[in-house]
Design a protein around this motif. Structure first.
Motif, PDB file in Angstrom:
ATOM      1  N   ALA A   4       0.685  -1.318  -0.084  1.00 57.48           N
ATOM      2  CA  ALA A   4       0.203   0.059  -0.037  1.00 57.48           C
ATOM      3  C   ALA A   4       0.455   1.294   0.118  1.00 57.48           C
ATOM      4  N   LEU A   5       2.099   0.870   0.765  1.00 58.82           N
ATOM      5  CA  LEU A   5       2.531   2.781   0.336  1.00 58.82           C
ATOM      6  C   LEU A   5       3.382   2.631  -0.680  1.00 58.82           C
ATOM      7  N   GLY A   6       3.816   1.729  -1.542  1.00 62.27           N
ATOM      8  CA  GLY A   6       4.609   1.783  -3.217  1.00 62.27           C
ATOM      9  C   GLY A   6       3.396   1.963  -3.575  1.00 62.27           C
ATOM     10  N   LEU A   7       2.104   1.422  -3.189  1.00 60.75           N
ATOM     11  CA  LEU A   7       1.220   2.298  -4.176  1.00 60.75           C
ATOM     12  C   LEU A   7       0.226   3.695  -3.776  1.00 60.75           C
ATOM     13  N   LYS A   8       0.438   3.947  -2.535  1.00 60.16           N
ATOM     14  CA  LYS A   8       0.467   5.592  -2.309  1.00 60.16           C
ATOM     15  C   LYS A   8       1.368   6.523  -3.207  1.00 60.16           C
TER      16      LYS A   8
END
Length: 561
Positions: free
Chosen positions: A113-117
């Motif tokens: 999720a951090l990468g997608l954010k």
């Protein structure tokens, strides 16, 4: 009396020389980050892990993580639904009435999720944090050897072994926990290096093992007990109670909340001890084909024969480096034996051990090189650039005989693995999930429903359609003549041996010939897509004839523009 003190007593001048050399080595170890060869190897690992990272879409398991991560960005928690689709590969066992994911730990979901954010809802962004973790693994492997054993050649070669290890690279280029587990494994080793562990090392090991639980608790359950037992055998004594207390206390503070968050009991109910013999045999085949070659394993057993013949209670090597290698070997063996208790057997449960393997193989090559340079160079070349020592002995002995061993474009065949990986990275691969995604984006409408027997989660992540099927629980909408059907070439069964609902509905409930038009796509129906497991990963496109990918369109949609 240490050797340095003995020399000093016999010859003060020589003693000063020894102490100066020792101080120089220690200073050199403390400046490990100044080695340009280290950073050249790290740069090579970065290229191999990041280049064309988003070229192929997520396959089913990666897409599971990505879909949950996308829901984290929306809800703050890993909900199994975005209001349209359900994320499930275990017929609904993964969640309860609150629809919160509880089947596996959340670390990989939040990292994704951090990468997608940061990078947006795309493939590269989802995989980026895990590829970065792979690069960090290479750096930490170098540091471990350089700082603790002060051998720059060993450190460089260990980092290079990990960098050129194609199975590790395949898993490192996935949107999954594999490299996170490898980092935590390396960090936990600080407390097990042959010496008296410091309180800081014990804290680091405890925290690392606690976090390992949240990466995948199977890693902790297999690695933790194995390395503690290995430490006892190699050191011939029990660890200090204080060390275990610090390590265990730090780990439990992090682990305990996970028992309330995750549905460990659901998976524990699937234990089947009748599968243990088969699992041991299969893990052995996986281990020697894709990790430690059988000839090398046989040599190490012979080298340490006195240790094993003495029931592992005496005759451990005196050299600290070799004792560390022996500890790593015993840890890997113990981990495999523990994992054999788990019904599901996958090589991915061993990925966190690849840094240990790199250290072991580098040590062995240098040991031989320093005694006989041509033999050492030949062994290093074979292990770094080929898989011949892994595969050929298995074929000669007839231990493994699987159909895909005859495919010269796969890792289960004698090959040059890095060449295969570079071929895929440079020339691409016609991924089966990419073909389906592109087809439906072009031909389906927003309100259409797609029933697919496998590969539902990639479609969920990359499209906005209502996706049914896959390995989900019974869904009443599946029988209501959806606009589109995809029957994959391989039918799948559930854990009880029954055909999953999506396959059953397509084959036995819906009337394909009467109600649907068949559309053969110009693509091979690969079983999985970009799966990392070396037994299944294909680097070069299949040549005809192959099983074509088939889509069914409801007949009343023929004239729709």
């Amino acid at each position: 009396m240490t050797p340095e003190h003995a020399v000093s007593a016999a010859d003060p001048a020589a003693g000063q020389s020894v102490h100066a050399a020792s101080a120089s080595a220690e200073g050199s170890a403390s400046r490990w980050f100044a080695d340009p060869w280290c950073w050249a190897i790290v740069a090579l690992s970065a290229f191999l892990l990041f280049y064309q990272l988003g070229q192929r879409p997520f396959w089913q398991d990666e897409a599971e993580t990505a879909c949950l991560a996308k829901n984290v960005l929306k809800y703050g928690l890993p909900r199994v639904t975005d209001g349209v689709n359900i994320i499930s590969q275990e017929q609904g066992r993964e969640y309860g009435p609150d629809l919160i994911w509880a089947w596996s730990p959340w670390m990989q979901i939040y990292v994704s999720a951090l990468g997608l954010k940061i990078g947006g809802l795309n493939t590269f962004a989802g995989r980026f944090p895990f590829a970065l973790a792979g690069v960090i693994c290479v750096l930490l492997t170098y540091r471990l050897v350089r700082v603790h054993f002060r051998d720059v050649q060993w450190a460089r070669l260990a980092a290079l072994f990990l960098t050129l290890c194609v199975p590790f690279l395949l898993f490192g280029r996935q949107n999954r926990y594999y490299t996170l587990g490898a980092i935590l494994t390396i960090l936990s080793l600080e407390a097990f290096i042959p010496r008296r562990a410091t309180s800081a090392a014990n804290v680091l090991a405890g925290v690392s093992m606690g976090l390992m639980f949240h990466a995948n608790y199977l890693l902790l359950f297999s690695f933790g007990p194995a390395i503690v037992v290995a430490k006892c055998l190699v050191e011939r004594q029990l660890p200090r109670f204080k060390d275990l207390l610090i390590m265990g206390g730090c780990a439990m503070v992090i682990i305990v909340p996970g028992f309330m968050m995750y549905g460990i009991g659901k998976q524990g109910g699937m234990l089947d001890f009748t599968k243990i013999p088969a699992n041991i045999g299969n893990y052995f085949a996986d281990f020697v084909q894709f990790m430690l070659p059988l000839p090398v394993a046989v040599y190490l057993v012979w080298r340490w024969r006195r240790f094993f013949l003495a029931c592992m209670l005496k005759h451990a090597p005196e050299d600290r480096g070799e004792r560390m290698v022996l500890l790593m070997a015993l840890t890997m063996l113990g981990s495999v034996l523990i994992l054999a208790l788990i019904p599901q057997r996958f090589l991915r449960y061993l990925v966190h051990l690849y840094p240990l393997l790199a250290v072991m193989l580098a040590w062995l090559c240098l040991k031989i090189w320093r005694n006989h340079k041509p033999c050492g160079a030949l062994l290093a070349g074979l292990l770094l650039l080929t898989n011949w020592m892994h595969i050929i002995p298995m074929e000669v002995l007839g231990i493994v005989n699987r159909p895909w061993q005859t495919d010269p474009q796969m890792l289960a065949y004698p090959n040059i693995p890095i060449r295969l990986l570079l071929t895929e990275m440079v020339h691409g691969y016609p991924d089966v999930n990419a073909r389906l995604i592109d087809f439906f984006k072009e031909h389906a409408r927003k309100d259409d429903t797609i029933l697919i027997s496998y590969g539902d989660l990639p479609l969920q992540f990359y499209t906005d359609f209502k996706i049914l099927g896959g390995l989900r629980a019974d869904d009443p909408d599946a029988v209501n003549n959806p606009e589109w059907l995809v029957k994959r070439s391989v039918s799948r069964t559930d854990r009880d041996g029954f055909l999953v609902q999506s396959d059953d509905v397509i084959l036995n409930v819906l009337h394909l010939e009467r109600d649907y038009d068949r559309i053969d796509l110009d693509a091979a129906d690969d079983m999985f897509g970009n799966r990392a497991d070396p037994y299944y990963h294909q680097f070069v496109p299949q040549e005809e004839p192959y099983q074509a990918l088939v889509v069914y369109r409801r007949k009343d949609l023929r004239d729709r523009q």
